[in-house]
Design an enzyme around this catalytic site. Structure first.
Site, PDB file in Angstrom:
ATOM      1  N   ASP A 257     -81.734  -7.994 -49.982  1.00 38.01           N
ATOM      2  CA  ASP A 257     -81.161  -7.972 -48.629  1.00 38.01           C
ATOM      3  C   ASP A 257     -82.163  -7.560 -47.559  1.00 38.01           C
ATOM      4  O   ASP A 257     -81.858  -7.638 -46.366  1.00 38.01           O
ATOM      5  CB  ASP A 257     -79.975  -6.989 -48.590  1.00 38.01           C
ATOM      6  CG  ASP A 257     -78.652  -7.687 -48.887  1.00 38.01           C
ATOM      7  OD1 ASP A 257     -78.527  -8.877 -48.542  1.00 38.01           O
ATOM      8  OD2 ASP A 257     -77.757  -7.031 -49.435  1.00 38.01           O
TER       9      ASP A 257
ATOM     10  N   GLN B 121     -73.587  -4.804 -53.028  1.00 38.74           N
ATOM     11  CA  GLN B 121     -72.641  -5.332 -52.044  1.00 38.74           C
ATOM     12  C   GLN B 121     -71.984  -4.179 -51.286  1.00 38.74           C
ATOM     13  O   GLN B 121     -71.366  -3.304 -51.892  1.00 38.74           O
ATOM     14  CB  GLN B 121     -71.581  -6.196 -52.746  1.00 38.74           C
ATOM     15  CG  GLN B 121     -70.607  -6.854 -51.802  1.00 38.74           C
ATOM     16  CD  GLN B 121     -71.288  -7.821 -50.821  1.00 38.74           C
ATOM     17  OE1 GLN B 121     -72.061  -8.689 -51.228  1.00 38.74           O
ATOM     18  NE2 GLN B 121     -71.014  -7.672 -49.533  1.00 38.74           N
TER      19      GLN B 121
ATOM     20  N   LYS C 258     -72.093 -15.977 -53.060  1.00 26.65           N
ATOM     21  CA  LYS C 258     -73.496 -15.828 -53.430  1.00 26.65           C
ATOM     22  C   LYS C 258     -73.745 -16.406 -54.828  1.00 26.65           C
ATOM     23  O   LYS C 258     -74.753 -17.065 -55.075  1.00 26.65           O
ATOM     24  CB  LYS C 258     -73.890 -14.343 -53.366  1.00 26.65           C
ATOM     25  CG  LYS C 258     -73.922 -13.824 -51.925  1.00 26.65           C
ATOM     26  CD  LYS C 258     -73.972 -12.304 -51.813  1.00 26.65           C
ATOM     27  CE  LYS C 258     -73.819 -11.889 -50.340  1.00 26.65           C
ATOM     28  NZ  LYS C 258     -73.787 -10.442 -50.133  1.00 26.65           N
TER      29      LYS C 258
END
Ligand code: NAP
Length: 275
Positions: free
Chosen positions: A116, A93, A49
């Site tokens: 997300d 995460q 990322k």
């Protein structure tokens, strides 16, 4: 003839576009990533990322916590990032350590900074057809890939195997919005092969290497393999590629299929949240 859907190439095309969009902005968007130090697989994803941020001119910051971080410490950091004007998007995460409440942590991120798309406000907007700025990255990437290959979804018999909040449920919803006839299967589904043999499009997201084999599918099927498992040091999807690909009209490989699209959609979400 089978077309292998190249998620890697499409992701690079998307990065080019994002880069040129970022260049036109007055300030660079910033993505903040929270990671705990025991999450080794997560650390690999976080590096991918960060690389994608670098490619597109997006700032990334990583906040690393010790594995024994308390829930309050993590929630306070999220509050701080929610209030930081220079931060446009935040992601935690997964997985977080077992002693932390994943839902509570994800829902503490402001829906306006939810990179997300996992916050229940954004998930709820997506489920009711009011498209939010951030949609869960893997399902969003799958739809983008299907569109790139001009696969007409309307009227298709689509089967989604797996019903997680991050992949199965949202991709089923997005396919439904595109007028596919959607069936969902999971670990309690009986006679799964009866469903797989009828499907024009199958999305498999279960985390069982090579689970779907050529005997289970019909000729001409479109296959989206979301699974990522490590077998003898090599990445494997949920699809037995060698037996399924000869029967498929379109199929995603693992790696270089859905995985790169997920990261590209995260960067796209970050750009959209910054606007
Ligand atoms: P998850 O939360 O573990 O959910 C797995 C789902 O698969 C559950 O709904 C489970 O059913 C179902 N399932 C398990 N065994 C099954 C079986 N034998 N037959 C039918 N259904 C079965 O998984 P996830 O987070 O969605 O991830 C799934 C896979 O995708 C993993 O390999 C993960 O690493 C990968 N993934 C890849 C990406 C990417 O970017 N490529 C992104 C996210 C996840 P029940 O609900 O009944 O238990």
């Amino acid at each position: 003839m089978t077309t292998i859907m190249d998620g890697k190439a499409l992701s690079e095309k998307i990065y080019e576009k994002i880069k040129s969009d970022v260049e036109k902005l007055d300030r660079k968007p910033t993505l903040a990533v929270i990671l705990t130090k025991d999450n080794e697989a997560g650390a690999v994803y976080v590096r991918n990322k960060q690389r994608a941020c670098e490619k597109t001119g997006i700032n990334s910051m990583t906040i690393e916590f010790e594995p024994n971080v308390t829930e309050n410490e993590m929630l306070s950091k999220i509050d701080e990032l929610n209030n930081a004007p220079e931060v446009d998007a935040i992601l935690v995460q997964l997985p977080v350590p077992n002693h932390l409440d994943t839902e509570k942590i994800l829902n503490r991120i402001s829906p306006d900074k939810d990179a997300d798309g996992f916050h229940y406000v954004n998930a709820g907007k997506m489920f009711t057809g009011q498209m939010p700025a951030s949609i869960a990255c893997t399902p969003k990437g799958i739809i983008r890939l299907l569109d790139e290959y001009k696969i007409k979804l309307e009227g298709l018999n689509a089967l989604v195997i797996g019903r997680s909040n991050i992949v199965g449920k949202p991709i089923a919803q997005l396919l439904l919005q595109r007028n596919a006839t959607v069936t969902m299967a999971h670990s309690k589904t009986k006679n799964l092969s009866e469903y797989t043999k009828m499907a024009d499009l199958i999305v498999v997201a279960i985390g069982k290497p090579k689970f779907l084999n050529g005997d289970m599918v019909k000729d001409g099927v479109v296959i989206i393999d979301v699974g990522i498992s490590r077998v003898d040091g090599k990445l494997s999807g949920d699809v037995d590629f060698d037996s399924v690909a000869p029967k498929a009209s379109f199929i995603t490989p693992v790696p270089k299929g859905v995985g790169p699209m997920t990261v590209a959609m995260l960067i796209q979400n970050t750009l959209e949240l910054s606007k």
